[in-house]
Motif scaffolding. Structure first.
Motif, PDB file in Angstrom:
ATOM      1  N   GLY A  29      36.055  23.369  40.556  1.00  0.00           N
ATOM      2  CA  GLY A  29      34.841  23.288  41.369  1.00  0.00           C
ATOM      3  C   GLY A  29      33.785  24.314  40.994  1.00  0.00           C
ATOM      4  N   GLY A  30      33.178  24.902  42.028  1.00  0.00           N
ATOM      5  CA  GLY A  30      32.038  25.803  41.836  1.00  0.00           C
ATOM      6  C   GLY A  30      32.344  27.064  41.064  1.00  0.00           C
ATOM      7  N   THR A  31      33.603  27.519  41.084  1.00  0.00           N
ATOM      8  CA  THR A  31      33.938  28.701  40.282  1.00  0.00           C
ATOM      9  C   THR A  31      33.843  28.377  38.796  1.00  0.00           C
ATOM     10  N   THR A  32      34.348  27.200  38.420  1.00  0.00           N
ATOM     11  CA  THR A  32      34.245  26.768  37.019  1.00  0.00           C
ATOM     12  C   THR A  32      32.796  26.559  36.627  1.00  0.00           C
ATOM     13  N   ALA A  33      31.977  26.110  37.586  1.00  0.00           N
ATOM     14  CA  ALA A  33      30.566  25.834  37.312  1.00  0.00           C
ATOM     15  C   ALA A  33      29.719  27.093  37.326  1.00  0.00           C
ATOM     16  N   SER A  34      30.327  28.256  37.532  1.00  0.00           N
ATOM     17  CA  SER A  34      29.547  29.501  37.553  1.00  0.00           C
ATOM     18  C   SER A  34      30.288  30.605  36.814  1.00  0.00           C
ATOM     19  N   PHE A  35      30.760  31.606  37.527  1.00  0.00           N
ATOM     20  CA  PHE A  35      31.243  32.826  36.877  1.00  0.00           C
ATOM     21  C   PHE A  35      32.486  32.639  36.005  1.00  0.00           C
ATOM     22  N   ALA A  36      33.320  31.632  36.292  1.00  0.00           N
ATOM     23  CA  ALA A  36      34.566  31.474  35.532  1.00  0.00           C
ATOM     24  C   ALA A  36      34.327  31.133  34.064  1.00  0.00           C
ATOM     25  N   MET A  37      33.181  30.534  33.742  1.00  0.00           N
ATOM     26  CA  MET A  37      32.899  30.141  32.355  1.00  0.00           C
ATOM     27  C   MET A  37      31.773  30.955  31.723  1.00  0.00           C
TER      28      MET A  37
END
Length: 285
Positions: free
Chosen positions: A205-213
Motif C-alpha cells: 500500500g501507501g508505504t510502498t508508494a512512498s518511503f519504502a521505495m
C-alpha cells in the motif's frame, strides 16, 4: 480422557494435577518446522531448518541493529487522534485503545537513535501488530521527525517497513503522509545523508508508494511480500495470470525494484556497509 482409558495407557497423573505447556515455548513455521522459542530468538528469529524469517517488530529490530540493545527512543509519547470521528464496526478511538492495550505500543512505528557497529544511527521500525502497521498521521509525523533528527545531527537513517498500507480511519489525512515523508527524505538526499530502506513482510500500500521505495539503497529480507495492491486486485485489473512468486522480494530484486536481499543475521553488517559506501560516494562527488 476418562480415568479408565488413562490407566490403560499408563497415564497415572491425575487430571487436576496436569500442567499445560505454557504458550510461546514453541514456534511452528509455515513450512511445518517446529523450533524452541528461545532458540528462535538466539537465531535472529529465523527458523534454522528452513531459513524462514519470522515476522518481528520494533523491539526485535532494535536489539538486532543497535549495539548492546542500547538506544534512545524518539517521540515515544505521540498518539493518534480521531479528527474525523470515524466509526465502522467499531469507533476508531476504541480501536486505538484496544491496539495500545494489546500491544503496549502507542502507534504503528517506533523511532530511536543509538550506536550500530560503533556509529550513530537513527532507526524507524514499524509494528504490524498495531492495526496492521497502517500508516496514519502519527506514523508520518514520527518518520518526518526521525528525518529531522538525522538532518540536524548528520546521522544516517534506516526505515524498516512492515505495513498493510494507509490507515483508512484517517482517510485523506493518512494519504497526506505519503507526500510528507517523501519530502523529508528528499531533504536527506540533498544533504547527502544516507537513507536505507528495509522492506519486510509485508510491505504494501501507501508505504510502498512512498518511503519504502525511496532509499539510497532498497533492501529486503528473504521471502518478504512487497507490493502496492494485492495479487487479486492486480490480476483483476490487468486481466492476466501472475507469476507464482509475484510480489516476493526475490521477484522484485530480479526485476530491478530492490538492490539487495539480506539475511537477518547479516542485516546489521550489511546496512552499515551500505551506509559507508554511500558516504564514500558522496565524499568523492
Amino acid at each position: 480422557m476418562a480415568w479408565f482409558k488413562r490407566k490403560e495407557k499408563g497415564i497415572q497423573t491425575a487430571t487436576e494435577n496436569k500442567k499445560d505447556v505454557p504458550k510461546g515455548l514453541w514456534y511452528k513455521s509455515p513450512t511445518g518446522k517446529i523450533i524452541d522459542a528461545e532458540e528462535l530468538a538466539k537465531n535472529f528469529y529465523v527458523s534454522p531448518e528452513d531459513d524462514y524469517h519470522v515476522r518481528i517488530g520494533s523491539n526485535e529490530y532494535f536489539s538486532i541493529l543497535f549495539d548492546d540493545n542500547k538506544y534512545k527512543e524518539l517521540d515515544k509519547n505521540l498518539t493518534s487522534k480521531d479528527p474525523l470521528n470515524f466509526e465502522d464496526t467499531k469507533k476508531y478511538v476504541d480501536r486505538l485503545k484496544d491496539a495500545e492495550s494489546k500491544t503496549g505500543l502507542k502507534d504503528a512505528v517506533r523511532t530511536a537513535v543509538g550506536k550500530s557497529m560503533g556509529k550513530d544511527l537513527v532507526v524507524a521500525a514499524m509494528d504490524f501488530k498495531f492495526i496492521g502497521g497502517s500508516m496514519g498521521s502519527v506514523v508520518g509525523e514520527k518518520i518526518a521527525r526521525a528525518a529531522d533528527y538525522s538532518l540536524k545531527h548528520n546521522v544516517p537513517l534506516v526505515i524498516i517497513s512492515k505495513s498493510g498500507g494507509a490507515r483508512m480511519m484517517e482517510a485523506a489525512l493518512s494519504l497526506m503522509q505519503l507526500a510528507k515523508t517523501s519530502a523529508k527524505l528528499a531533504q536527506l538526499a540533498e544533504a547527502k545523508i544516507p537513507y536505507i530502506s528495509l522492506c519486510t513482510d509485508p510491505t504494501t500500500g501507501g508505504t510502498t508508494a512512498s518511503f519504502a521505495m525511496l532509499g539510497d539503497i532498497n533492501i529486503s529480507e528473504p521471502g518478504a511480500l512487497i507490493g502496492f495492491a494485492g495479487p487479486r486486485v492486480v490480476r483483476d485489473t490487468t486481466g492476466q495470470e501472475l507469476p507464482e512468486d509475484f510480489q516476493t522480494a526475490e521477484f522484485l530484486k530480479e526485476h530491478g525494484f530492490l538492490d539487495f536481499i539480506s539475511h537477518r543475521k547479516e542485516l546489521k553488517k550489511n546496512i552499515n556497509l551500505y551506509i559507508d559506501l554511500i558516504l564514500n560516494q558522496a565524499i568523492r562527488n
